[in-house]
Design an enzyme around this catalytic site. Structure first.
Site, PDB file in Angstrom:
ATOM      1  N   ARG A 326      17.508   0.256 -23.802  1.00 21.47           N
ATOM      2  CA  ARG A 326      16.537   1.034 -23.028  1.00 21.47           C
ATOM      3  C   ARG A 326      16.575   2.533 -23.362  1.00 21.47           C
ATOM      4  NH1 ARG A 326      15.116  -0.591 -17.871  1.00 21.47           N
ATOM      5  NH2 ARG A 326      16.919  -1.952 -18.023  1.00 21.47           N
ATOM      6  N   CYS A 398      -5.231 -11.869 -12.069  1.00 20.74           N
ATOM      7  CA  CYS A 398      -5.581 -12.496 -10.802  1.00 20.74           C
ATOM      8  C   CYS A 398      -4.353 -12.638  -9.932  1.00 20.74           C
ATOM      9  CB  CYS A 398      -6.225 -13.844 -11.040  1.00 20.74           C
ATOM     10  SG  CYS A 398      -7.899 -13.628 -11.591  1.00 20.74           S
ATOM     11  N   GLU A 399      -3.845 -11.523  -9.476  1.00 18.04           N
ATOM     12  CA  GLU A 399      -2.616 -11.544  -8.702  1.00 18.04           C
ATOM     13  C   GLU A 399      -2.482 -10.185  -8.014  1.00 18.04           C
ATOM     14  OE1 GLU A 399       0.229 -13.912 -10.134  1.00 18.04           O
ATOM     15  OE2 GLU A 399       1.881 -12.977  -9.063  1.00 18.04           O
ATOM     16  N   TYR A 428      11.621  -3.331 -22.691  1.00 14.95           N
ATOM     17  CA  TYR A 428      11.388  -4.417 -21.736  1.00 14.95           C
ATOM     18  C   TYR A 428       9.948  -4.474 -21.209  1.00 14.95           C
ATOM     19  CZ  TYR A 428      16.419  -4.230 -22.063  1.00 14.95           C
ATOM     20  OH  TYR A 428      17.686  -4.187 -22.559  1.00 14.95           O
TER      21      TYR A 428
END
Ligand SMILES: *Cc1c(COP(=O)(O)O)cnc(C)c1O
Length: 470
Positions: A326, A398-399, A428
């Site tokens: 990261r 769609c959420e 990530y």
């Protein structure tokens, strides 16, 4: 619902208390943007000498824009900081954690810049091999490696296999014997130290899938078995305590526990372990709440801890390696989106929230939904003189959990067609990207010195249908 300092004045009290009201909503907050980011003469954000408006025209959106100089500078800085911190001893080394973001070109940069590479599946190993990454500087991780993955790793000659369980000792021994070779093995030790959300916890026991438990005695038993095995060479011990870590406190406890084990092994088995890998997990700045340490401060701090504890245990300071992912990849990249719908939603009483929809979402950045991550964003195609307004940046899936940036100030005149950039999406995000709702994955383009080139092309409808045999 929490009130924010500017209160009803700004008509929107949806801001969390940590989010500062911006003095200048067009400002590129230092630390959030990769090193070549600036505003160009037209007010657009420019990265690697290329304006985001040009990128949107030529590449399209959404797109991951990777600042090559930034990525490589971070990689080299970690490499140098580790080497410098352990120079007086057996040396310090850095393996880039490929799981954070990997493609062949990035593997080549990592090679050219002299780092090692961590992979944790056969697929990641395949990318490394395709890139021509030297297997001797490659480490294979994973808590559930298949025979095929281990065999391939041994055939190509990876530098280390990080063994995660007692069963895997027998598995690697069996495969190495069949190939007539000796497997270089590191043993992953679970120390009971776990870092998460700015804090670390240190327990006596473990309840997670990774590694060989120190407290249950599995770690010692694994060392004993590895030393006895005929086709295994014990390279060293490995400990990874978690992610998004901001200080060295967690490493202090973990390193002490690992070094105590090294001392016990010398005493009871007469073997001195000469290499440690202390994992990755160094934190980055996703928003103004985060204040990451420099690689130098981290490496020097950990070197001090290791030196002190080895001194107390009367052990030589081992060779130490690290595995940041990261902290190298994250800050190098921004995701460029085009704004579509802007919706002002009444929440009851005077409360409302502005939803800004962009042309990607949880398929290119699942971290907000998955980890409750707090990202930031900026109107990036222009500067605006409008007042800042708190918005929620959402995707096209769609959420209702399809949120990219939970809360951030954008100029109140943000509208369809504008570009919004979300910084620190290099780690990530692409790595966890999906085709949810049959949305094609965005491309990753590298920018440098006024030019862009494609590292990973945008998926097409053909790609989406390519697996469908109906
Ligand atoms: C995930 C992981 C890393 C990298 O973690 P970052 O937070 O990306 O630095 C390193 N080592 C191991 C074993 C990991 O699982």
């Amino acid at each position: 619902m929490r009130a924010h300092e500017a209160g009803a004045l700004h008509g929107n009290d949806a801001a969390p208390t940590w989010l500062p009201y911006p003095a200048d909503v067009n400002h590129l907050i230092p630390g959030l943007w990769s090193q070549t980011c600036r505003r160009d003469a037209d007010g657009a954000v420019e990265v690697g000498g290329v304006s985001v408006t040009r990128l949107a025209e030529e590449v399209g959106t959404p797109a991951f824009v990777l600042d090559e100089d930034d990525f490589r500078a971070r990689a080299r800085r970690f490499r140098d900081a580790a080497a410098e911190a352990f120079r007086a001893h057996a040396g310090g080394e850095v393996y880039y954690a490929g799981k954070s973001f990997l493609c062949t070109e990035v593997a080549r940069w990592v090679d050219e810049d002299g780092l090692g590479l961590d992979v944790c599946t056969g697929g990641e190993l395949a990318v490394a091999l395709r890139a021509g990454f030297p297997p001797a500087r490659t480490a294979l991780h994973g808590n559930n490696k298949s025979d095929a993955e281990i065999r391939r790793a041994l055939e190509v000659g990876v530098g280390r296999i990080v063994v995660d369980s007692l069963g895997e000792i027998d598995q690697v021994e069996r495969i190495a014997a069949a190939l007539g070779t000796t497997a270089p093995v590191m043993l992953r030790i679970t120390t009971g130290v776990e870092a998460h959300t700015h804090e670390f916890i240190a327990t006596a026991h473990e309840d997670q899938k990774f590694g060989l438990s120190l407290s249950a005695g599995d770690a010692f038993e694994a060392i004993r078995r590895t030393l006895e095995a005929t086709h295994l060479e014990l390279v060293g011990l490995h400990s990874h305590i978690g992610s998004q870590i901001f200080d060295v406190g967690g490493f202090e406890v973990a390193a002490r526990r690992v070094i105590d084990l090294v001392a016990r092994v010398r005493e009871e088995l007469g073997h001195t372990i000469t290499q440690l890998d202390l994992g990755g997990g160094f934190g980055v700045m996703y928003n103004t709440q985060h204040t990451p340490s420099t690689p130098e401060a981290l490496m020097d701090g950990i070197a001090g801890i290791v030196e002190k504890q080895c001194h107390e245990a009367e052990l030589p300071v081992p060779h130490v390696s690290f595995e940041p992912g990261r902290a190298i990849a994250g800050p190098s990249t921004q995701t460029l989106y085009t704004v579509g719908t802007v919706k002002d939603v009444r929440l009851g009483g005077p409360h409302h929230r502005v939803y800004v929809s962009v042309d990607g979402g949880m398929s290119d950045n699942i971290r907000t939904a998955l980890y409750d991550a707090d990202y930031s964003c900026l109107l990036s195609n222009r500067v605006s003189g409008e007042r800042p307004e708190v918005v929620r940046v959402v995707g096209k899936h769609c959420e209702s959990g399809d949120i990219v940036v939970k809360d951030e100030y954008l100029p109140a005149d943000v509208e369809a067609g504008d570009l919004v950039s979300v910084p620190v999406t290099g780690a990530y995000c692409y790595a966890l990207a999906s085709n949810y709702n049959h949305v094609p994955r965005p491309p990753v383009v590298a920018v440098k010195d006024g030019a862009w080139r494609t590292l990973l092309r945008r998926e097409t409808e053909e790609d989406l249908l390519g697996l469908d045999q109906g």
